[in-house]
Scaffold this motif. Structure first.
Motif, PDB file in Angstrom:
ATOM      1  N   VAL A  73     -78.305   0.834  -3.549  1.00 18.15           N
ATOM      2  CA  VAL A  73     -77.579   1.990  -4.095  1.00 18.15           C
ATOM      3  C   VAL A  73     -76.109   1.959  -3.662  1.00 18.15           C
ATOM      4  N   ASP A  74     -75.844   1.452  -2.480  1.00 17.56           N
ATOM      5  CA  ASP A  74     -74.457   1.329  -2.023  1.00 17.56           C
ATOM      6  C   ASP A  74     -73.656   0.729  -3.177  1.00 17.56           C
ATOM      7  N   SER A  75     -72.512   1.321  -3.520  1.00 18.25           N
ATOM      8  CA  SER A  75     -71.822   0.905  -4.752  1.00 18.25           C
ATOM      9  C   SER A  75     -71.450  -0.574  -4.714  1.00 18.25           C
ATOM     10  N   ILE A 104     -81.889   9.284   3.562  1.00 16.19           N
ATOM     11  CA  ILE A 104     -81.750   9.989   4.839  1.00 16.19           C
ATOM     12  C   ILE A 104     -80.722   9.210   5.639  1.00 16.19           C
ATOM     13  N   THR A 105     -79.833   9.903   6.335  1.00 18.00           N
ATOM     14  CA  THR A 105     -78.800   9.202   7.084  1.00 18.00           C
ATOM     15  C   THR A 105     -79.336   8.635   8.395  1.00 18.00           C
ATOM     16  N   GLY A 106     -78.959   7.402   8.697  1.00 23.64           N
ATOM     17  CA  GLY A 106     -79.225   6.820  10.011  1.00 23.64           C
ATOM     18  C   GLY A 106     -80.646   6.306  10.164  1.00 23.64           C
ATOM     19  N   LEU A 131     -82.258   1.926  -2.220  1.00 25.41           N
ATOM     20  CA  LEU A 131     -81.848   2.023  -0.814  1.00 25.41           C
ATOM     21  C   LEU A 131     -80.391   2.448  -0.656  1.00 25.41           C
ATOM     22  N   ALA A 132     -80.200   3.705  -0.207  1.00 24.36           N
ATOM     23  CA  ALA A 132     -78.861   4.159   0.197  1.00 24.36           C
ATOM     24  C   ALA A 132     -78.752   4.050   1.718  1.00 24.36           C
ATOM     25  N   ASN A 133     -79.873   4.277   2.400  1.00 25.28           N
ATOM     26  CA  ASN A 133     -79.937   4.321   3.864  1.00 25.28           C
ATOM     27  C   ASN A 133     -79.750   2.925   4.480  1.00 25.28           C
ATOM     28  N   LYS A 134     -78.484   2.465   4.485  1.00 24.60           N
ATOM     29  CA  LYS A 134     -78.189   1.102   4.964  1.00 24.60           C
ATOM     30  C   LYS A 134     -78.551   0.924   6.431  1.00 24.60           C
ATOM     31  N   GLU A 135     -78.477   2.015   7.229  1.00 25.81           N
ATOM     32  CA  GLU A 135     -78.739   1.879   8.665  1.00 25.81           C
ATOM     33  C   GLU A 135     -80.154   1.343   8.916  1.00 25.81           C
ATOM     34  N   ALA A 136     -81.116   1.741   8.071  1.00 21.25           N
ATOM     35  CA  ALA A 136     -82.496   1.274   8.252  1.00 21.25           C
ATOM     36  C   ALA A 136     -82.567  -0.237   8.071  1.00 21.25           C
ATOM     37  N   CYS A 184     -82.865  14.662  -0.018  1.00 18.97           N
ATOM     38  CA  CYS A 184     -82.434  15.254  -1.303  1.00 18.97           C
ATOM     39  C   CYS A 184     -81.277  16.224  -1.161  1.00 18.97           C
ATOM     40  N   THR A 185     -81.092  16.804   0.027  1.00 21.27           N
ATOM     41  CA  THR A 185     -80.068  17.850   0.180  1.00 21.27           C
ATOM     42  C   THR A 185     -78.708  17.291   0.556  1.00 21.27           C
ATOM     43  N   GLY A 186     -78.612  15.981   0.753  1.00 22.66           N
ATOM     44  CA  GLY A 186     -77.328  15.365   1.120  1.00 22.66           C
ATOM     45  C   GLY A 186     -76.525  14.985  -0.113  1.00 22.66           C
ATOM     46  N   SER A 187     -75.444  14.249   0.135  1.00 21.33           N
ATOM     47  CA  SER A 187     -74.534  13.874  -0.941  1.00 21.33           C
ATOM     48  C   SER A 187     -75.222  12.960  -1.969  1.00 21.33           C
ATOM     49  N   ILE A 188     -75.889  11.913  -1.517  1.00 18.76           N
ATOM     50  CA  ILE A 188     -76.617  11.022  -2.427  1.00 18.76           C
ATOM     51  C   ILE A 188     -77.780  11.773  -3.074  1.00 18.76           C
ATOM     52  N   GLY A 189     -78.458  12.592  -2.264  1.00 22.66           N
ATOM     53  CA  GLY A 189     -79.578  13.373  -2.785  1.00 22.66           C
ATOM     54  C   GLY A 189     -79.129  14.272  -3.928  1.00 22.66           C
ATOM     55  N   GLY A 202     -85.968  17.068   2.643  1.00 19.67           N
ATOM     56  CA  GLY A 202     -84.707  17.337   3.341  1.00 19.67           C
ATOM     57  C   GLY A 202     -84.986  17.540   4.815  1.00 19.67           C
ATOM     58  N   ASN A 203     -84.012  18.116   5.508  1.00 22.14           N
ATOM     59  CA  ASN A 203     -84.217  18.354   6.925  1.00 22.14           C
ATOM     60  C   ASN A 203     -84.037  19.833   7.238  1.00 22.14           C
ATOM     61  N   ARG A 204     -82.755  20.274   7.301  1.00 25.59           N
ATOM     62  CA  ARG A 204     -82.502  21.648   7.751  1.00 25.59           C
ATOM     63  C   ARG A 204     -82.098  22.587   6.624  1.00 25.59           C
ATOM     64  N   ASN A 205     -81.651  22.029   5.502  1.00 26.96           N
ATOM     65  CA  ASN A 205     -81.121  22.888   4.442  1.00 26.96           C
ATOM     66  C   ASN A 205     -82.231  23.329   3.483  1.00 26.96           C
ATOM     67  N   GLY A 206     -83.099  24.220   4.020  1.00 23.78           N
ATOM     68  CA  GLY A 206     -84.251  24.678   3.236  1.00 23.78           C
ATOM     69  C   GLY A 206     -83.838  25.409   1.971  1.00 23.78           C
ATOM     70  N   MET A 211     -68.657  12.392   0.747  1.00 22.86           N
ATOM     71  CA  MET A 211     -69.933  11.877   1.287  1.00 22.86           C
ATOM     72  C   MET A 211     -70.331  12.685   2.528  1.00 22.86           C
ATOM     73  N   GLY A 212     -71.497  12.404   3.069  1.00 21.80           N
ATOM     74  CA  GLY A 212     -71.935  13.038   4.301  1.00 21.80           C
ATOM     75  C   GLY A 212     -71.018  12.649   5.469  1.00 21.80           C
ATOM     76  N   ALA A 213     -71.117  13.432   6.572  1.00 21.95           N
ATOM     77  CA  ALA A 213     -70.184  13.255   7.698  1.00 21.95           C
ATOM     78  C   ALA A 213     -70.284  11.864   8.335  1.00 21.95           C
TER      79      ALA A 213
HETATM   80  N1  NAP Z   1     -72.647   9.603   0.223  1.00 18.39           N
HETATM   81  C1  NAP Z   1     -72.377   8.439  -0.338  1.00 18.39           C
HETATM   82  O1  NAP Z   1     -71.547   8.362  -1.253  1.00 18.39           O
HETATM   83  C2  NAP Z   1     -73.083   7.189   0.120  1.00 18.39           C
HETATM   84  C3  NAP Z   1     -72.749   5.961  -0.473  1.00 18.39           C
HETATM   85  C4  NAP Z   1     -73.451   4.813  -0.095  1.00 18.39           C
HETATM   86  C5  NAP Z   1     -74.442   4.891   0.874  1.00 18.39           C
HETATM   87  N2  NAP Z   1     -74.728   6.090   1.447  1.00 18.39           N
HETATM   88  C6  NAP Z   1     -75.784   6.134   2.473  1.00 18.39           C
HETATM   89  O2  NAP Z   1     -76.771   7.074   2.072  1.00 18.39           O
HETATM   90  C7  NAP Z   1     -77.322   7.739   3.213  1.00 18.39           C
HETATM   91  C8  NAP Z   1     -77.132   9.237   3.014  1.00 18.39           C
HETATM   92  O3  NAP Z   1     -75.745   9.529   2.976  1.00 18.39           O
HETATM   93  P1  NAP Z   1     -75.211  10.973   2.540  1.00 18.39           P
HETATM   94  O4  NAP Z   1     -73.742  10.854   2.436  1.00 18.39           O
HETATM   95  O5  NAP Z   1     -75.988  11.474   1.373  1.00 18.39           O
HETATM   96  O6  NAP Z   1     -75.596  11.820   3.857  1.00 18.39           O
HETATM   97  P2  NAP Z   1     -75.708  13.390   4.037  1.00 18.39           P
HETATM   98  O7  NAP Z   1     -74.925  14.082   2.981  1.00 18.39           O
HETATM   99  O8  NAP Z   1     -75.412  13.683   5.455  1.00 18.39           O
HETATM  100  O9  NAP Z   1     -77.274  13.679   3.759  1.00 18.39           O
HETATM  101  C9  NAP Z   1     -78.277  13.238   4.620  1.00 18.39           C
HETATM  102  C10 NAP Z   1     -79.629  13.710   4.123  1.00 18.39           C
HETATM  103  O10 NAP Z   1     -80.639  13.322   5.047  1.00 18.39           O
HETATM  104  C11 NAP Z   1     -81.394  14.477   5.442  1.00 18.39           C
HETATM  105  N3  NAP Z   1     -81.869  14.234   6.802  1.00 18.39           N
HETATM  106  C12 NAP Z   1     -81.149  14.091   7.932  1.00 18.39           C
HETATM  107  N4  NAP Z   1     -81.955  13.844   8.980  1.00 18.39           N
HETATM  108  C13 NAP Z   1     -83.225  13.838   8.483  1.00 18.39           C
HETATM  109  C14 NAP Z   1     -84.508  13.646   9.057  1.00 18.39           C
HETATM  110  N5  NAP Z   1     -84.669  13.425  10.386  1.00 18.39           N
HETATM  111  N6  NAP Z   1     -85.595  13.691   8.251  1.00 18.39           N
HETATM  112  C15 NAP Z   1     -85.453  13.951   6.920  1.00 18.39           C
HETATM  113  N7  NAP Z   1     -84.259  14.138   6.319  1.00 18.39           N
HETATM  114  C16 NAP Z   1     -83.175  14.087   7.103  1.00 18.39           C
HETATM  115  C17 NAP Z   1     -80.430  15.628   5.309  1.00 18.39           C
HETATM  116  O11 NAP Z   1     -81.121  16.868   5.246  1.00 18.39           O
HETATM  117  P3  NAP Z   1     -80.428  18.342   5.471  1.00 18.39           P
HETATM  118  O12 NAP Z   1     -79.095  18.297   4.780  1.00 18.39           O
HETATM  119  O13 NAP Z   1     -81.407  19.254   4.779  1.00 18.39           O
HETATM  120  O14 NAP Z   1     -80.326  18.605   6.928  1.00 18.39           O
HETATM  121  C18 NAP Z   1     -79.758  15.226   3.992  1.00 18.39           C
HETATM  122  O15 NAP Z   1     -80.609  15.510   2.921  1.00 18.39           O
HETATM  123  C19 NAP Z   1     -76.577   7.166   4.427  1.00 18.39           C
HETATM  124  O16 NAP Z   1     -77.348   6.144   4.990  1.00 18.39           O
HETATM  125  C20 NAP Z   1     -75.291   6.599   3.834  1.00 18.39           C
HETATM  126  O17 NAP Z   1     -74.783   5.527   4.580  1.00 18.39           O
HETATM  127  C21 NAP Z   1     -74.084   7.234   1.093  1.00 18.39           C
END
Ligand code: NAP
Length: 390
Positions: free
Chosen positions: A152-154, A104-106, A125-130, A15-20, A41-45, A207-209
């Motif tokens: 969810v991927d556009s 969640i990424t990765g 499903l945003a988490n394509k890696e899974a 929830c704390t990431g970009s998609i979240g 989330g993970n670290r961003n309490g 987006m996330g890193a």
């Molecule tokens: N961003 C986009 O526009 C976009 C578009 C299409 C697909 N996606 C996919 O969506 C996924 C998320 O992307 P994002 O850009 O949102 O990434 P992001 O901003 O890096 O966010 C990742 C999220 O996962 C959490 N997280 C990381 N490790 C975790 C763990 N071990 N257990 C629980 N939570 C954990 C993080 O928590 P903390 O921040 O609290 O540490 C954060 O909430 C990826 O698979 C990406 O490929 C993203």
């Protein structure tokens, strides 16, 4: 226009990431339609606590156990319950929400996404890696539980929308578009010295890193080709990739009568997320509206495999099948992390992945145990490769 009925329960993994954050934004604007079971989330309490207050979440969960005291204190006086650690994440995923955002990424997201899928309901499903790493395992779990998997991927969301109402047999091929990232027009020579800061500046998407670096190398599109193969049951040669720097046309479906149906929209992830939240209905959003006259020219060009080898490697892994996508994904995750830590150069990311794929050779990844073992082995192999090359 269809109006949504009933209140849906939802959980956000990541929830704390970009998609979240984009998901939280949509839920905050529609609090009468959704009830939040868990935010994970993970670290961003700190951000998690603010989101839990905003949405009156039943549970706030951090994977990082060290966040517990701060999270508990930040949510004192609210009805939100707090839990931390990997087991708490799995329990949150198993609460049985009607709709779960898997963001969640990765591969870290694999076990929680599987846990949610095993309870049924809809998995956005945003988490394509899974899905790349454990395609068969995920799809089997979804089928066994009668869950619904929505992309969810556009690009994949666009394909899903463009396919709607048409028989699968009428689909000849699909096209996924790619912005081309910040180095679209660069030579390989120029890309040699790229620093993480430059690769993290995406021209269109925020987006996330990890996904931002994947977009710069085009591994993101490579992972998406594998994701599309799994989601839509298509072989690699029926999945085209087209560079489209404006990121307005997200995906196209080519039908057997010669018709091509595309989905367009402003580059804002709230649009595909809203689609999965309300599907098969529609949810109004405040995302920017598309103005084609203002956009003016839309460009399309074929990707250059020599400039960006990631696409070739991903197709190779898809064709090889078995554990090859698991290896590709794990090696890429480690290589991206190492690039961000300045341990390797930008072009080394693809070299490390190619080397690890070659070294490990054909493998099986039919069960979660096999995927997990192979993922760990590929990570060790990538680390050893980078140490050798240093
Ligand atoms: N961003 C986009 O526009 C976009 C578009 C299409 C697909 N996606 C996919 O969506 C996924 C998320 O992307 P994002 O850009 O949102 O990434 P992001 O901003 O890096 O966010 C990742 C999220 O996962 C959490 N997280 C990381 N490790 C975790 C763990 N071990 N257990 C629980 N939570 C954990 C993080 O928590 P903390 O921040 O609290 O540490 C954060 O909430 C990826 O698979 C990406 O490929 C993203």
């Amino acid at each position: 226009m269809a109006v949504m009925t009933g209140v849906k329960t939802v959980t956000i993994l990541g929830c704390t990431g970009s998609i979240g954050e984009s998901t939280v934004d949509l839920l905050a604007a529609n609090q009468d339609r959704f009830r939040v079971l868990a935010l994970v989330g993970n670290r961003n309490g700190e951000k998690l606590a603010a989101q839990a207050r905003l949405l009156n979440a039943a549970w706030a969960v951090c994977a990082d156990a060290d966040q517990y005291s701060a999270l508990k204190a930040a949510l004192a006086g609210t009805s939100t319950k707090v839990a931390c650690g990997p087991e708490a994440v799995l329990e949150a995923a198993r609460l049985g929400a009607d709709w779960t955002m898997a963001a969640i990424t990765g591969v870290a997201g694999l076990a929680p996404t599987l846990a949610a899928a095993e309870r049924g309901g809809t998995i956005a499903l945003a988490n394509k890696e899974a899905l790349v790493s454990a395609g068969d395992v995920m799809l089997r779990a979804v089928a066994a539980a009668g869950a619904t998997l929505l992309p969810v991927d556009s690009e994949h969301n666009a394909i899903f929308q463009a396919m709607a109402g048409n028989p699968q047999t009428s689909v000849e091929r699909i096209t996924l578009t790619a912005s081309g990232g910040p180095f679209r027009t660069w030579t390989r020579e120029a890309m040699k010295g790229v620093a993480p800061e430059a690769a993290l500046r995406h021209p269109v998407w925020r987006m996330g890193a990890k996904i931002t670096i994947d977009s710069a190398t085009l591994f993101n599109k490579g992972l998406e080709v594998i994701e599309a193969a799994r989601l839509f049951g298509l072989s690699s040669e029926r999945i085209d990739v087209l560079i489209h720097p404006q990121s307005i046309v997200h995906g196209l479906v080519h039908f057997s009568d010669g018709s091509v149906v595309a989905q367009l929209g402003a580059p804002d992830m709230r649009i595909p997320i809203a689609h999965t939240l309300a599907w098969p209905e529609r949810l109004a959003t405040h995302a920017p509206r598309l103005d084609l006259a203002a956009a003016g020219t839309l460009e399309f060009m074929a990707p250059d495999d020599l400039q960006f080898p990631a696409l070739r490697l991903a197709r190779q892994a898809l064709l090889a099948g078995g554990g090859a996508p698991t290896i590709l994904n794990a090696a890429n995750e480690i290589a991206v992390e190492s690039f961000l830590r300045r341990r390797i150069g930008f072009l080394d990311i693809a070299s490390v992945v190619e080397e690890v794929l070659g070294r490990l050779g054909p493998r099986v990844a039919d069960t979660l145990g096999q995927v997990t073992e192979l993922d760990a082995e590929a990570r060790r192999c990538a680390d050893a490769e980078m140490a050798r090359a240093a």
